[in-house]
Design a protein around this motif. Structure first.
Motif, PDB file in Angstrom:
ATOM      1  N   MET A  42       0.855  -1.181   0.000  1.00  0.00           N
ATOM      2  CA  MET A  42       0.000   0.000   0.000  1.00  0.00           C
ATOM      3  C   MET A  42       0.888   1.227   0.000  1.00  0.00           C
ATOM      4  SD  MET A  42      -2.601   1.327   2.999  1.00  0.00           S
ATOM      5  CE  MET A  42      -3.726  -0.015   2.877  1.00  0.00           C
ATOM      6  N   SER A  43       0.479   2.190  -0.724  1.00  0.00           N
ATOM      7  CA  SER A  43       1.216   3.449  -0.728  1.00  0.00           C
ATOM      8  C   SER A  43       0.934   4.207   0.568  1.00  0.00           C
ATOM      9  CB  SER A  43       0.810   4.271  -1.944  1.00  0.00           C
ATOM     10  OG  SER A  43      -0.548   4.608  -1.860  1.00  0.00           O
ATOM     11  N   ASP A  44       1.426   5.386   0.661  1.00  0.00           N
ATOM     12  CA  ASP A  44       1.243   6.219   1.846  1.00  0.00           C
ATOM     13  C   ASP A  44       0.544   7.509   1.406  1.00  0.00           C
ATOM     14  OD1 ASP A  44       1.450   7.518   4.277  1.00  0.00           O
ATOM     15  OD2 ASP A  44       3.616   7.795   4.171  1.00  0.00           O
ATOM     16  N   PRO A  45      -0.757   7.427   1.033  1.00  0.00           N
ATOM     17  CA  PRO A  45      -1.441   8.595   0.472  1.00  0.00           C
ATOM     18  C   PRO A  45      -1.548   9.772   1.437  1.00  0.00           C
ATOM     19  CG  PRO A  45      -3.019   6.875   0.975  1.00  0.00           C
ATOM     20  CD  PRO A  45      -1.652   6.282   1.172  1.00  0.00           C
ATOM     21  N   TYR A  46      -1.432   9.518   2.727  1.00  0.00           N
ATOM     22  CA  TYR A  46      -1.542  10.597   3.708  1.00  0.00           C
ATOM     23  C   TYR A  46      -0.168  11.124   4.127  1.00  0.00           C
ATOM     24  CZ  TYR A  46      -6.203   8.682   3.810  1.00  0.00           C
ATOM     25  OH  TYR A  46      -7.435   8.230   3.440  1.00  0.00           O
ATOM     26  N   ASN A  47       0.891  10.531   3.556  1.00  0.00           N
ATOM     27  CA  ASN A  47       2.271  10.928   3.845  1.00  0.00           C
ATOM     28  C   ASN A  47       2.556  10.913   5.352  1.00  0.00           C
ATOM     29  OD1 ASN A  47       4.876  11.664   3.092  1.00  0.00           O
ATOM     30  ND2 ASN A  47       4.423  13.840   3.311  1.00  0.00           N
ATOM     31  N   LEU A  48       2.241   9.781   5.987  1.00  0.00           N
ATOM     32  CA  LEU A  48       2.444   9.643   7.430  1.00  0.00           C
ATOM     33  C   LEU A  48       3.713   8.885   7.795  1.00  0.00           C
ATOM     34  CD1 LEU A  48      -1.217   8.831   8.497  1.00  0.00           C
ATOM     35  CD2 LEU A  48      -0.011  11.019   8.654  1.00  0.00           C
ATOM     36  N   LYS A  49       4.224   8.063   6.892  1.00  0.00           N
ATOM     37  CA  LYS A  49       5.399   7.247   7.236  1.00  0.00           C
ATOM     38  C   LYS A  49       6.589   8.069   7.727  1.00  0.00           C
ATOM     39  CE  LYS A  49       4.558   2.853   5.020  1.00  0.00           C
ATOM     40  NZ  LYS A  49       5.034   1.825   4.098  1.00  0.00           N
ATOM     41  N   PRO A  50       6.833   9.264   7.189  1.00  0.00           N
ATOM     42  CA  PRO A  50       7.971  10.034   7.707  1.00  0.00           C
ATOM     43  C   PRO A  50       7.855  10.381   9.195  1.00  0.00           C
ATOM     44  CG  PRO A  50       7.278  10.913   5.600  1.00  0.00           C
ATOM     45  CD  PRO A  50       6.238   9.906   6.010  1.00  0.00           C
ATOM     46  N   TYR A  51       6.644  10.321   9.732  1.00  0.00           N
ATOM     47  CA  TYR A  51       6.422  10.679  11.130  1.00  0.00           C
ATOM     48  C   TYR A  51       6.423   9.473  12.070  1.00  0.00           C
ATOM     49  CZ  TYR A  51       4.943  14.974   8.896  1.00  0.00           C
ATOM     50  OH  TYR A  51       4.902  16.110   8.144  1.00  0.00           O
ATOM     51  N   ILE A  52       6.537   8.284  11.519  1.00  0.00           N
ATOM     52  CA  ILE A  52       6.512   7.063  12.326  1.00  0.00           C
ATOM     53  C   ILE A  52       7.920   6.493  12.372  1.00  0.00           C
ATOM     54  CG2 ILE A  52       5.596   4.730  12.512  1.00  0.00           C
ATOM     55  CD1 ILE A  52       3.080   5.836  11.025  1.00  0.00           C
ATOM     56  N   ARG A  53       8.476   6.453  13.572  1.00  0.00           N
ATOM     57  CA  ARG A  53       9.839   5.930  13.681  1.00  0.00           C
ATOM     58  C   ARG A  53       9.803   4.422  13.895  1.00  0.00           C
ATOM     59  NH1 ARG A  53      11.654   8.494  19.499  1.00  0.00           N
ATOM     60  NH2 ARG A  53       9.879   7.673  20.629  1.00  0.00           N
ATOM     61  N   THR A  54      10.857   3.791  13.443  1.00  0.00           N
ATOM     62  CA  THR A  54      11.025   2.351  13.626  1.00  0.00           C
ATOM     63  C   THR A  54      12.132   2.136  14.640  1.00  0.00           C
ATOM     64  OG1 THR A  54      10.307   1.896  11.370  1.00  0.00           O
ATOM     65  CG2 THR A  54      11.602   0.189  12.473  1.00  0.00           C
ATOM     66  N   ILE A  55      11.827   1.352  15.660  1.00  0.00           N
ATOM     67  CA  ILE A  55      12.805   1.031  16.689  1.00  0.00           C
ATOM     68  C   ILE A  55      13.135  -0.447  16.555  1.00  0.00           C
ATOM     69  CG2 ILE A  55      13.285   0.965  19.167  1.00  0.00           C
ATOM     70  CD1 ILE A  55      11.276   3.313  19.416  1.00  0.00           C
ATOM     71  N   SER A  56      14.366  -0.733  16.171  1.00  0.00           N
ATOM     72  CA  SER A  56      14.792  -2.117  15.952  1.00  0.00           C
ATOM     73  C   SER A  56      15.007  -2.844  17.275  1.00  0.00           C
ATOM     74  CB  SER A  56      16.092  -2.143  15.148  1.00  0.00           C
ATOM     75  OG  SER A  56      15.875  -1.585  13.875  1.00  0.00           O
TER      76      SER A  56
END
Length: 179
Positions: free
Chosen positions: A1-15
């Motif tokens: 799925m794409s990111d139509p709301y452009n939210l991924k830049p605001y969600i951090r990933t913690i490994s």
């Protein structure tokens, strides 16, 4: 799925949190950003503003953040689904399986009336256990679930498929492949 709301830049990933091998999708960074938080809530508001709804059912704990804001914006009630032992008064509860054990959630017995139309909301769908437990609670009170929703879907963990297989329509804003 794409990111139509452009939210991924605001969600951090913690490994490697909470255990090794897990890529934790942290929405804290999203809610700390006023624009990203507004975009997220607005996406849900626009989806549901023309629906005839009675309540938003939000899951403990991050579902409270978005569910409360959504209920407020739509002018309807907010119903919390909490971990066992956190709600005062008469409750119903459902046990469900976790990856390594069992948990239990509950809802007030008077939270919904028969036929109430609801949306269930959480921040993330992984294995789907908590959301499916909330579905059972709503059904026990004879509520009608129009849809379940979340910000993030982790489709490789199969929770979203379990929810759909249970006959509950599902909407998510974005997904992340992998765990």
């Amino acid at each position: 799925m794409s990111d139509p709301y452009n939210l991924k830049p605001y969600i951090r990933t913690i490994s490697n949190w909470p255990i090794d091998g897990v890529e934790f999708r942290d929405i804290t960074s999203l809610i700390e950003n006023p624009l990203a938080f507004r975009k997220t809530v607005d996406a849900f508001v626009h989806r549901y503003m023309s629906e005839k709804l009675d309540a938003i059912v939000g899951l403990d704990a991050r579902g409270f953040i978005f569910g409360g804001a959504l209920a407020y914006a739509l002018g309807i009630s907010f119903v919390p689904v909490r971990k066992k032992g956190k709600l005062p008064g008469d409750t119903i509860s459902v046990k469900y399986e976790l990856e390594y054990g069992q948990a239990e959630v509950e809802m007030h017995t008077d939270a919904l009336k028969e036929g109430d139309k609801v949306i269930i909301i959480d921040d993330l769908i992984a294995t789907g256990g908590t959301l499916l437990a909330a579905v059972q609670l709503v059904k026990q009170l004879k509520g009608e679930i129009l849809e379940a929703c979340a910000i993030i879907d982790l489709p490789d963990l199969n929770g979203s498929q379990k929810i759909k297989d249970a006959g509950v329509p599902l909407f998510t804003l974005l997904d992340y492949e992998g765990h």
